[in-house]
Structures are given as structure tokens and as C-alpha cells.
Design an enzyme around this catalytic site. Structure first.
Site, PDB file in Angstrom:
ATOM      1  CB  ALA A  17       3.431 -11.763   3.488  1.00  0.00           C
ATOM      2  CD  GLN A  58      -1.877 -14.807   9.046  1.00  0.00           C
ATOM      3  OE1 GLN A  58      -2.299 -13.781   9.604  1.00  0.00           O
ATOM      4  NE2 GLN A  58      -2.641 -15.877   8.894  1.00  0.00           N
ATOM      5  CB  SER A  59      -0.391  -8.587   4.628  1.00  0.00           C
ATOM      6  OG  SER A  59      -0.365  -7.175   4.629  1.00  0.00           O
ATOM      7  CG  ASN A  60       0.001  -7.320  10.761  1.00  0.00           C
ATOM      8  OD1 ASN A  60      -0.793  -8.068  11.315  1.00  0.00           O
ATOM      9  ND2 ASN A  60       1.317  -7.475  10.862  1.00  0.00           N
ATOM     10  CB  VAL A  91      -3.667  -7.174   3.251  1.00  0.00           C
ATOM     11  CG1 VAL A  91      -4.993  -7.709   2.708  1.00  0.00           C
ATOM     12  CG2 VAL A  91      -2.636  -7.069   2.122  1.00  0.00           C
TER      13      VAL A  91
END
Ligand code: PLP
Length: 339
Positions: free
Chosen positions: A73, A75-77, A79
């Protein structure tokens, strides 16, 4: 289980601390609460994906990859931590970001994890919510292969049996820490999303026969779906590490704290984040650990988790995401007052 048999890059700061949360325990008038600080794994503000990426990136390197492709998503942590690993190893990073929440504005879309993705030099592409993310990654892979690259694809959240090894290892680490200080843990609680964390913990706890119940607090899928996902991955992970088959009843998820949906914090999420911040000086996040903690707090208040219990909350990280959700918090908008 003998995890040294799998390729691994030792880049996480381990073991993460296991700390008491005395003020929160007192405020809830309840169980002895401890926190396993997997927000302190060290890679670009830390978080749970770092344990998985030690094994995933170990495999990427063993296969001779020069490029990593992953997805998440906005705000992916996951990624963000993948981008940091790639920077550390000198690999290209391509991430496909899904607009899963539809939250508008620059805080959510450009700040927090997105700012850090850019800073680590990742190439980002954006797709609408509901897109087929695996197909989107395959498209990027095909394009890069045609250009002579050797891409390695990491699934969303790093959740496959290779990534889950990181949490089988965390189970060993946590039980060892508890044993060393004679702490009889009655329950482990954490936020569960793409399932790798819970699956790895289940497989690891089962492999060492720890007999400690584990509760995943869901952040997206309904209960039946979440438990099915975790169970399938726990079985595959147990097989990979040579553990006996995982009993179905070891997989328990409570999805009562999802609220409106993935990435949308509600009053309980915000309250939990503020309690941890103000009672313990610990930063949670609005997408995962805040909902996990909201579940923990509510289950204690309702007596579902007993007052005499000893509970470990696994802090899976995510505080970088707070900066994408500035307006969700009271007092955040001081410019209005100044005007
Ligand atoms: C990804 C993530 C989780 C969920 O872990 P899964 O292995 O995807 O279930 C929990 N907390 C944070 C902060 C995360 O980034």
C-alpha cells in the site's frame, strides 16, 4: 529447526529488547504487559519486515539478483524496509504502490514511508486500489528482464515461507529471553496482515514446543480468511524448517479491530497510539501496531485477557507511517491556532 541452513544477511539489530510496560499495565489495572521491540530492528526506522528481509534478501543475493521488485500500500512499511536493504546491498529497488485507502493529500501520499522510499533511491510506480498486485510486479519484472536485469520478486509484506523464517527465528529469540529471566509468558499478541509474522511465530513456537498461545489482531481481512492465510503459510513454513505439521487450533486471529478498513484508523486505534506514546514513550502506527494494541487494550478491559496474565505484545514497527496520518491526531494542526 536449524535456521543456519538458509541463506541470510545479518543486517537486523538482534536480539530486539523485551521490556516491561509498567505504566500501561497499571493504567489498565491488569496483566503484566511486556513489549518485544521489533520496531527496533534497525533498518530505516525498523519494523517486522527486516527479520523477513534478512532471509529474502539472502536468497536474492544467493540467486545473483541485481534488482528487487516488491509491492505494498502507499504507506507500506515493507516497501520502505525493502528499499533500505536494496540501498545497503547496492541493488535496484522497484516498488509498486497500491492506492488501497484512497486517502488524499500530501501527508499520506508523499510523507512518511513514501518520503523514505524516495530517499533510499527506490523507483516507485502507482496503481489504483484493487489492482492485481502480483500481475503488476510480473509486468515490471518482464520489462526489466528484457532490459537485461536479473530481478527477484518479493511478495507483499515479504510473506512467503522464506520471509516467515524471520519470525520462526523471532519465536526462538523471544522464548530464550523469557526463559533467561524466568518469565512464564501466557499469551503473545501482535498485529497480523499479510500473515508472515504470525505464520512464522506459529511455526517457530510449534517447532520448539513452547506451548504459548498466540493471538493475531487483524488489520484487513475478515477472521476466516485471515486464519486461513496464516494457517496455510504456517504449514508451509513448518515444513520448510522440518517441524511437525501445525495444529489448526494454534492459528487464532481476532479481526474485531479493523474498523472501516485497511489503513483507516478509528477511535480505538488513536487511543491506543496515544496511550503507548504517553504512558510508555513508545510510538505505534495507525495501520498495524495501533490496531493490534487497540485489540490488546480492549480485550484486557473486557476481561477476555485475565488480569493475572503475563502478556507479550510484539511491536511490529511502523512509526514512520505516523507522518502520513498527521491530521488523525488532536493538536496536530497548530497552523490553525497561529492564524
Ligand atoms: C506488515 C506489518 C504488520 C503485519 O505483519 P504481516 O507479517 O504482514 O502479517 C504489522 N505491523 C507493521 C508495522 C507492519 O508493517
Amino acid at each position: 529447526m536449524h535456521l543456519a541452513r538458509f541463506p541470510r544477511l545479518h543486517l537486523a539489530h538482534l536480539p530486539t529488547p523485551l521490556e516491561p510496560m509498567d505504566r500501561l499495565s497499571k493504567a489498565l489495572g491488569g496483566p503484566r504487559l511486556f513489549i518485544k521491540r521489533d520496531d527496533c530492528t534497525g533498518m530505516s526506522t525498523g519494523g517486522n519486515k527486516t527479520r523477513k528481509l534478512e532471509f529474502l534478501m539472502g536468497e536474492a543475493e544467493a540467486l545473483g539478483a541485481d534488482t528487487v521488485i516488491t509491492q505494498g500500500a502507499t504507506q507500506s512499511n515493507h516497501v520502505r524496509q525493502t528499499a533500505a536493504f536494496c540501498a545497503r546491498l547496492g541493488l535496484d529497488c522497484h516498488a509498486v504502490l497500491e492506492d488501497r485507502t484512497g486517502i488524499p493529500g500530501p501527508d499520506y501520499n508523499d510523507n512518511g514511508n513514501v518520503l523514505l522510499d524516495h530517499l533510499h533511491g527506490a523507483t516507485l510506480s502507482h496503481v489504483p486500489g484493487g489492482s492485481d498486485m502480483n500481475a503488476a510486479m510480473e509486468e515490471v519484472a518482464a520489462r526489466l528482464k528484457a532490459a537485461g536485469k536479473r530481478p527477484y520478486i518479493i511478495p507483499g509484506g515479504g510473506s512467503n515461507p522464506v520471509g516467515a523464517l524471520g519470525y520462526a527465528n523471532c519465536a526462538l529469540e523471544l522464548v530464550h529471553q523469557a526463559n533467561e529471566r524466568s518469565l512464564a509468558v501466557g499469551l503473545i499478541v501482535h498485529a497480523t496482515g499479510s500473515a508472515g509474522t504470525q505464520a512464522g511465530l506459529v511455526a517457530g513456537l510449534h517447532a520448539i514446543n513452547a506451548q504459548i498461545p498466540l493471538l493475531g489482531i487483524g488489520v484487513r481481512a475478515p477472521r476466516a480468511k485471515q486464519e486461513e492465510n496464516v494457517f496455510a503459510l504456517a504449514q508451509a513454513t513448518a515444513e520448510k524448517i522440518g517441524a511437525p505439521p501445525v495444529p489448526r487450533e494454534m492459528v487464532v486471529a481476532n479481526t474485531d479491530y479493523v474498523g472501516e478498513g485497511y489503513g483507516i484508523p478509528n477511535a480505538g486505534t488513536i487511543e491506543a497510539i496515544e496511550m503507548f506514546a504517553q504512558l510508555e514513550g513508545i510510538l505505534l502506527d495507525p495501520v498495524y501496531s495501533g490496531k493490534g494494541a487497540a485489540g490488546l487494550i480492549d480485550l484486557v478491559r473486557r476481561g477476555v485477557i485475565g488480569k493475572e496474565e503475563t502478556v507479550v505484545f510484539v511491536h511490529t514497527g511502523g512509526s514512520a507511517g505516523l507522518f502520513g496520518y498527521r491530521t488523525a491526531f488532536a493538536g496536530a494542526d497548530t497552523t490553525a491556532k497561529a492564524a
